[in-house]
Every structure is written in C-alpha cells, then in structure tokens.
Design an enzyme around this catalytic site. Structure first.
Site, PDB file in Angstrom:
ATOM      1  N   LYS A  11       0.834  -1.213   0.000  1.00 15.98           N
ATOM      2  CA  LYS A  11       0.000   0.000   0.000  1.00 15.98           C
ATOM      3  C   LYS A  11       0.861   1.252   0.000  1.00 15.98           C
ATOM      4  O   LYS A  11       0.555   2.225  -0.694  1.00 15.98           O
ATOM      5  CB  LYS A  11      -0.941   0.010   1.210  1.00 15.98           C
ATOM      6  CG  LYS A  11      -2.033  -1.041   1.087  1.00 15.98           C
ATOM      7  CD  LYS A  11      -3.384  -0.532   1.534  1.00 15.98           C
ATOM      8  CE  LYS A  11      -4.460  -1.463   1.013  1.00 15.98           C
ATOM      9  NZ  LYS A  11      -5.515  -1.743   1.969  1.00 15.98           N
ATOM     10  N   LYS A  38      -4.116  -9.830  -6.852  1.00 11.36           N
ATOM     11  CA  LYS A  38      -5.367 -10.113  -6.128  1.00 11.36           C
ATOM     12  C   LYS A  38      -6.480  -9.141  -6.544  1.00 11.36           C
ATOM     13  O   LYS A  38      -6.214  -7.961  -6.737  1.00 11.36           O
ATOM     14  CB  LYS A  38      -5.092  -9.970  -4.629  1.00 11.36           C
ATOM     15  CG  LYS A  38      -6.202 -10.448  -3.739  1.00 11.36           C
ATOM     16  CD  LYS A  38      -6.048  -9.914  -2.326  1.00 11.36           C
ATOM     17  CE  LYS A  38      -6.458  -8.467  -2.245  1.00 11.36           C
ATOM     18  NZ  LYS A  38      -6.706  -7.909  -0.929  1.00 11.36           N
ATOM     19  N   LYS A  71     -11.014  -4.306  -3.891  1.00 10.96           N
ATOM     20  CA  LYS A  71     -12.035  -3.248  -3.957  1.00 10.96           C
ATOM     21  C   LYS A  71     -11.438  -1.924  -4.410  1.00 10.96           C
ATOM     22  O   LYS A  71     -12.076  -1.113  -5.033  1.00 10.96           O
ATOM     23  CB  LYS A  71     -12.579  -2.940  -2.559  1.00 10.96           C
ATOM     24  CG  LYS A  71     -13.310  -3.985  -1.839  1.00 10.96           C
ATOM     25  CD  LYS A  71     -13.829  -3.353  -0.527  1.00 10.96           C
ATOM     26  CE  LYS A  71     -14.244  -4.418   0.464  1.00 10.96           C
ATOM     27  NZ  LYS A  71     -13.221  -4.707   1.462  1.00 10.96           N
TER      28      LYS A  71
HETATM   29  P1  TYM Z   1     -11.148  -6.836   3.413  1.00 13.59           P
HETATM   30  O1  TYM Z   1     -12.338  -5.979   3.641  1.00 13.59           O
HETATM   31  O2  TYM Z   1     -10.093  -6.364   2.495  1.00 13.59           O
HETATM   32  O3  TYM Z   1     -11.612  -8.254   2.924  1.00 13.59           O
HETATM   33  C1  TYM Z   1     -12.567  -9.015   3.655  1.00 13.59           C
HETATM   34  C2  TYM Z   1     -12.233 -10.489   3.552  1.00 13.59           C
HETATM   35  O4  TYM Z   1     -12.207 -10.870   2.190  1.00 13.59           O
HETATM   36  C3  TYM Z   1     -10.954 -11.454   1.864  1.00 13.59           C
HETATM   37  N1  TYM Z   1     -10.599 -11.041   0.493  1.00 13.59           N
HETATM   38  C4  TYM Z   1     -10.368 -11.898  -0.488  1.00 13.59           C
HETATM   39  N2  TYM Z   1     -10.367 -13.228  -0.518  1.00 13.59           N
HETATM   40  C5  TYM Z   1     -10.080 -13.812  -1.691  1.00 13.59           C
HETATM   41  N3  TYM Z   1      -9.776 -13.135  -2.819  1.00 13.59           N
HETATM   42  C6  TYM Z   1      -9.753 -11.807  -2.828  1.00 13.59           C
HETATM   43  N4  TYM Z   1      -9.455 -11.144  -3.941  1.00 13.59           N
HETATM   44  C7  TYM Z   1     -10.056 -11.114  -1.624  1.00 13.59           C
HETATM   45  N5  TYM Z   1     -10.123  -9.809  -1.279  1.00 13.59           N
HETATM   46  C8  TYM Z   1     -10.446  -9.785   0.024  1.00 13.59           C
HETATM   47  C9  TYM Z   1      -9.975 -10.946   2.891  1.00 13.59           C
HETATM   48  O5  TYM Z   1      -8.919 -11.855   3.086  1.00 13.59           O
HETATM   49  C10 TYM Z   1     -10.846 -10.809   4.124  1.00 13.59           C
HETATM   50  O6  TYM Z   1     -10.897 -11.999   4.851  1.00 13.59           O
HETATM   51  N6  TYM Z   1      -8.671  -5.987   7.613  1.00 13.59           N
HETATM   52  C11 TYM Z   1      -9.654  -6.816   7.006  1.00 13.59           C
HETATM   53  C12 TYM Z   1     -10.996  -6.737   7.716  1.00 13.59           C
HETATM   54  C13 TYM Z   1     -10.863  -7.025   9.164  1.00 13.59           C
HETATM   55  C14 TYM Z   1     -10.753  -8.298   9.764  1.00 13.59           C
HETATM   56  C15 TYM Z   1     -10.638  -8.039  11.176  1.00 13.59           C
HETATM   57  C16 TYM Z   1     -10.736  -9.598   9.267  1.00 13.59           C
HETATM   58  C17 TYM Z   1     -10.832  -6.078  10.144  1.00 13.59           C
HETATM   59  N7  TYM Z   1     -10.702  -6.699  11.356  1.00 13.59           N
HETATM   60  C18 TYM Z   1     -10.496  -9.083  12.079  1.00 13.59           C
HETATM   61  C19 TYM Z   1     -10.598 -10.633  10.204  1.00 13.59           C
HETATM   62  C20 TYM Z   1     -10.476 -10.375  11.571  1.00 13.59           C
HETATM   63  C21 TYM Z   1      -9.840  -6.363   5.568  1.00 13.59           C
HETATM   64  O7  TYM Z   1      -9.473  -5.291   5.203  1.00 13.59           O
HETATM   65  O8  TYM Z   1     -10.497  -7.253   4.811  1.00 13.59           O
END
Ligand code: TYM
Length: 339
Positions: free
Chosen positions: A116, A198, A201
């Site tokens: 990032k 990957k 969003k």
């Molecule tokens: P975030 O919002 O980026 O993504 C949410 C979940 O989706 C998964 N993910 C993916 N899996 C497969 N392929 C992809 N292209 C893909 N993009 C996203 C992520 O691995 C995630 O599990 N920081 C985290 C949110 C969070 C969280 C937590 C997760 C905040 N606190 C505590 C677990 C436990 C995040 O930004 O995920």
C-alpha cells in the site's frame, strides 16, 4: 438448541463495494458456519478510515449497504452477532494498548503495508501502519478461537497470535490464542485483467473487479474481456503459474458450482475459452441474482437495518467489555466506574 462453544470472528471493510473475492473466500461461508459455531461478523468501518481520501470518505450508506449484503448472503442475526465496529468503543481502546506492545519493525514488515505504501508513496497515514493492531484488537476482544479470512490476511493473524502470546506472558492469561480458518480453494481470487494480482475493492481499473452489486450485463462484459492466454488450441486446466487467467476462472467456477477442478477440467476438454467464460458468467449470475434481489429488499428498510446494528453492538459490547476489563485490571489501571 445445543450451545455452540467455538467462537469464530470475521470482518469486512465497508469501503467501496464488496467483491466476488470477498464473497467466495468468506461471505459465502458465513451462512453455513453460523450453524456450527458461535459467529461474530463485524463491519470494520474504523479500518476504512485508513483509505480515506478527499474523494472517498466513509459514508453511512456504505456501512448499511454492507450490512444489507451480509443479510442477503444469508447471515442471520438470530444465529450470529452482526455489528458495526465503531459502535463498540472497546476496539479503539484495546487497539491503543496493543499498539504499545507492538514493535514498529513488526508493522513495517507487513506485506500489505509495504504494497500500500508503494502505491501511495507520500502522505501515508499512521493508521495504515497500525491497522494490524486494530485487527488484533477486533479478534482478541472476543476471545476468538478461529478467525475466518482469505489468504491476504494470513500475516495479520500471525501477528495477532504473537501479540496475544506476548501479552499473556507479561500479564497473565488474558487472551485466547486464535487459529486461522481458511477455505483454501477461493481464498485468493485474482483480478480479471491482471490475474497475477489479487482482486481488490480499491483497484482503479473497474474491469479487474466483479462487485456483488454490479449490473449483470456489466459482469458479462467484464468476464468476456478477462485475460486468458494464447494457447492454440485452447487448453483449459489448472496451473496458476503458466495459466493464471484460466486458473482464476476455474476457481471461481468450482467454488460457485461446487464442482471439483478435476471434474471441470474433464468437462472442458476440447472446449473453447469462450465456453468457459460463458459458464463462469452463468454461475455468477445464478448467485448474484438472488443476492441482489434480497439486498434491495433489506436495503429499503433502513430502520430494520439500524435496529440490527444496535442490537448486534449491544451483544458484542457485553463480550468486549469483559475482556477489556480484564486487560485494564491486569495492566494495573484504576478500576473504572460510571461517573
Ligand atoms: P477486506 O475488507 O479487504 O476483505 C474481507 C475479507 O475478504 C478477503 N478477500 C479476499 N479473498 C479472496 N480473494 C480476494 N481477492 C479477496 N479480497 C479480500 C480478505 O482476506 C478478508 O478476509 N482488515 C480486514 C478486515 C478485518 C478483519 C478483522 C478480518 C478487520 N478486522 C479481524 C478478520 C479479523 C480487511 O481489510 O479485509
């Protein structure tokens, strides 16, 4: 009903719209795992602040959209706790305490932070660096047994475990040590045009992403233009190194149709890439038609959604307060009273 003993925690950031990657790796499973575990599903809106820009500030709308999507994907507030992170102030409090027990070097080592900061280059906010400790606070507050995530979050969960071990060894047994819950197939969905990257969003190129709320005609176009390869005759088999585009499409198809990769490879013997893309679209279409229909019904009922958010926050707060109280006590702070 038999009491569920194992706590599972998972969360998604409400920044932008959720993608098919979020759906395949985590959201799709929540409907099922809430019957097996005590599930806590969070909308991580405080996390979204790390990617705030003048053009892209957090909106109540995105938080409620995300909540409506959770429900549309089958998450049931009677079975799981669904809550919005910013409504439970213990997250921010524990985050500070954990920050003071985390080494700067541990945070700068995080691959997500490195990539990032490479993209942003200047004016990198400190939240981006401290983001994994907020994640650790989210998880540890609920004495989580299993954290359900996709591949890209693995390193953050390792850090969470290290922090819990460190904290427990200093102050006594306060935190449960969480384990990873990853469904390997589909845990890393790649971008459509750049299948070595990957799907995210925050990608500026919309053609790389399938959003859960995308117009279905648009999705069809995006899949048709997705990157394959120039093998002639076309060969459809799973090989992420030499055929990343085809492998990504096969994974999407396999996870959404529940057919194995092996079965699909046999089915597509001698078939064209266009035929593969058509099947991928059909299966996405089947899932998203239902989700979008339910989404719009839930989304119209704003007071219903807000009520779910407050009820969920109440339930989450009870657990979070208990853990934070234990933390403050063991750190030697003065007992809190209601002033
Ligand atoms: P975030 O919002 O980026 O993504 C949410 C979940 O989706 C998964 N993910 C993916 N899996 C497969 N392929 C992809 N292209 C893909 N993009 C996203 C992520 O691995 C995630 O599990 N920081 C985290 C949110 C969070 C969280 C937590 C997760 C905040 N606190 C505590 C677990 C436990 C995040 O930004 O995920």
């Amino acid at each position: 009903m038999k009491k569920k003993k194992i706590t599972v925690f998972s969360a998604i950031q409400p920044s932008g719209h959720l993608t098919i990657g979020n759906y395949i790796s985590v959201l799709k499973h929540w409907k099922v795992i809430q019957n097996q575990y005590k599930c806590i599903f969070c909308i991580a809106d405080l996390h979204s602040l790390t990617s705030i820009t003048k053009k892209n500030f957090l909106q109540k709308k995105s938080v409620l959209d995300t909540l409506a999507l959770y429900l549309a994907c089958g998450v049931d507030p009677n079975k799981s706790i669904i809550f919005i992170q910013s409504l439970v102030h213990e997250h921010a409090e524990l985050n500070w305490i954990l920050n003071c027990h985390t080494y700067y070097q541990e945070l700068t080592r995080m691959t997500q932070f490195k990539s990032k900061t490479e993209q942003i280059k200047k004016k990198i906010n400190a939240g981006l660096l401290n983001y994994p400790t907020l994640m650790a606070a989210d998880i540890l507050l609920y004495q989580t047994d299993k954290v359900h995530v996709g591949q890209d979050q693995k390193q953050h969960i390792e850090l969470t475990r290290n922090l819990a071990i460190r904290f427990n060894s200093h102050y006594g047994n306060i935190f449960n040590l969480p384990e990873l819950l990853i469904f390997e197939l589909g845990s890393k969905i790649m971008s459509l045009l750049e299948p070595n990257k990957k799907m995210s969003k925050s990608d500026l190129n919309q053609k790389n992403i399938i959003y859960l709320l995308d117009n279905l005609n648009n999705i069809s176009k995006k899949i048709r233009s997705s990157m394959t390869d120039s093998d002639n005759p076309p060969r459809i088999f799973y090989d992420t190194i030499n055929k990343p585009g085809i492998s990504n499409l096969l994974i999407i198809l396999s996870t959404l149709s529940e057919k194995s990769i092996f079965e699909l490879e046999n089915y597509f013997l001698g078939k064209s890439y266009l035929e593969l893309k058509k099947e991928v679209f059909d299966v996405i279409n089947k899932h998203l038609i239902k989700i979008q229909k339910k989404f719009f019904i839930y989304r119209k009922n704003q007071s219903f959604l807000i009520n779910i958010a407050y009820e969920g926050a109440k339930k989450a707060s009870i657990i979070a307060k208990k853990t934070l109280h234990k933390v403050y006590k063991n750190l030697g702070f003065l007992e809190k009273i209601n002033f």
